[in-house]
Enzyme design. Sequence first.
Site, PDB file in Angstrom:
ATOM      1  N   GLU A   1       0.823  -1.190   0.000  1.00  0.00           N
ATOM      2  CA  GLU A   1       0.000   0.000   0.000  1.00  0.00           C
ATOM      3  C   GLU A   1       0.867   1.254   0.000  1.00  0.00           C
ATOM      4  O   GLU A   1       1.934   1.290   0.613  1.00  0.00           O
ATOM      5  CB  GLU A   1      -0.933  -0.010   1.219  1.00  0.00           C
TER       6      GLU A   1
ATOM      7  N   CYS B   1       3.400   8.638   0.950  1.00  0.00           N
ATOM      8  CA  CYS B   1       3.900   7.711   1.978  1.00  0.00           C
ATOM      9  C   CYS B   1       4.142   6.362   1.303  1.00  0.00           C
ATOM     10  O   CYS B   1       3.221   5.737   0.800  1.00  0.00           O
ATOM     11  CB  CYS B   1       2.864   7.590   3.097  1.00  0.00           C
TER      12      CYS B   1
ATOM     13  N   CYS C   1       6.513  -6.637   7.375  1.00  0.00           N
ATOM     14  CA  CYS C   1       7.578  -6.048   8.185  1.00  0.00           C
ATOM     15  C   CYS C   1       8.010  -7.065   9.235  1.00  0.00           C
ATOM     16  O   CYS C   1       7.180  -7.807   9.763  1.00  0.00           O
ATOM     17  CB  CYS C   1       7.077  -4.780   8.874  1.00  0.00           C
TER      18      CYS C   1
ATOM     19  N   CYS D   1       6.375  -4.482  15.949  1.00  0.00           N
ATOM     20  CA  CYS D   1       6.024  -3.532  16.998  1.00  0.00           C
ATOM     21  C   CYS D   1       4.623  -3.894  17.520  1.00  0.00           C
ATOM     22  O   CYS D   1       3.733  -4.238  16.747  1.00  0.00           O
ATOM     23  CB  CYS D   1       6.065  -2.105  16.463  1.00  0.00           C
TER      24      CYS D   1
ATOM     25  N   CYS E   1       1.361  -2.252  15.943  1.00  0.00           N
ATOM     26  CA  CYS E   1       1.306  -1.995  14.494  1.00  0.00           C
ATOM     27  C   CYS E   1       0.749  -3.190  13.735  1.00  0.00           C
ATOM     28  O   CYS E   1       1.212  -4.321  13.909  1.00  0.00           O
ATOM     29  CB  CYS E   1       2.712  -1.662  13.978  1.00  0.00           C
TER      30      CYS E   1
ATOM     31  N   CYS F   1      -1.276   5.614  10.098  1.00  0.00           N
ATOM     32  CA  CYS F   1      -0.067   4.952  10.573  1.00  0.00           C
ATOM     33  C   CYS F   1      -0.399   3.631  11.245  1.00  0.00           C
ATOM     34  O   CYS F   1      -1.270   3.568  12.101  1.00  0.00           O
ATOM     35  CB  CYS F   1       0.655   5.811  11.609  1.00  0.00           C
TER      36      CYS F   1
END
Length: 361
Positions: free
Chosen positions: A95, A108, A115, A119, A122, A338
């Site tokens: 994305e 962005c 990933c 975290c 997230c 985010c």
Amino acid sequence: MSMSSRTDLAEVDLLELGDLLAGAGAPRFHARQLFQWIHRRGMTDFAAMTDLGRDLRRKLADGFLVSTPAIVRRDQSIDGTAKFLLELGDGNLIESVYIPDTPSNTFCLSTQVGCAMKCAFCLTGRMGIVRNLTAGEIVGQVRVLARELGMRDKRFNIVLMGMGEPLHNYDATMKALRILADEQGLAVSPRRITLSTVGVLPALQRLATEPWMPNLAISLHATTEDQRDMLVPVNRKYGLKDLLDACRRFPLKRRNRITFEYVLLKDVNDTPEDARRLVRLLHGIKAKVNLLPLNEAAGIPFERPSDARVNRFAQVLADHHLTVSVRKSRGRDIRAACGQLITASTRAKAPGQRLAELIHV
Ligand code: SAH
């Protein structure tokens, strides 16, 4: 010649493009023109590159291609933010997000599919790491967004704050930034690019030696080793203290500062005491702080603090002369904010099925 045996020019910088042309028996000086066509004008069809000779165009079509991520879906937020779901050559999905007026217009970008950093707050971390993006796929996101938004000739900023950890994909990320900065292409100055990282230390130290570098944002999120071990697991390998030491030594241009991102989690890291600890930690670093009140999502075991609580935290920092901003959450209605970017692979699926299987949390 088959698709797969053609060399992908989306992946190469201007110098390499010259080498490839020379290797194909074409004059090296055409590299500039070709690079301008691809990056500045967004053209991927060699036949339409009319200032190149017919023979060269045919040669290019035979031996080369310019791959571009395909748009699977575009979501438009009421606040003007647009989220693009893009499909890569191998069916993986990423994305990219367009955020207008922040105060500039910002792209962005993702640097990985998924990933590895995991975290605790997230969503992208939930995917795990599928693979790194190539430099061409990182630059390709900019070509797609500039085309779709009619912004090829407009100014925009770039933040590497989409899916993935840019310093976990160092070479491709830096190569992408070099291609983006090239005067023959989109000429996006490194001053308009911000790289956001959890602080993969060896890569951060390497970044400090680059001839030019983007603005730096550090995802700090915690003020003690224990707290950060829990929220940002990479801290167990590269601890808070070492990270801040590296930041203290990081070569900054005059008037430039490191942005420290701090996600605010209710009753976890949002007390005035946390704020005072943050002030002490950042002492001696040219810093500004960007507070990110949590964007909540199902499956994320934290809550967003109240505005009053966010303001109180910000006030402590401001009272100690730290520049502080609170990130306004953009595109939350389309899950573009985010930590809300997450995709499922489309590999070998029918288009209808693909859309049905996109994870909606
Ligand atoms: N991997 C890089 C790039 C991601 S940037 C990094 O971590 O810096 C995205 C920013 O949004 C990071 O600061 C990240 O910690 C933050 N973030 C992640 N999940 C979030 C959430 N649910 N709410 C608010 N911010 C979040």
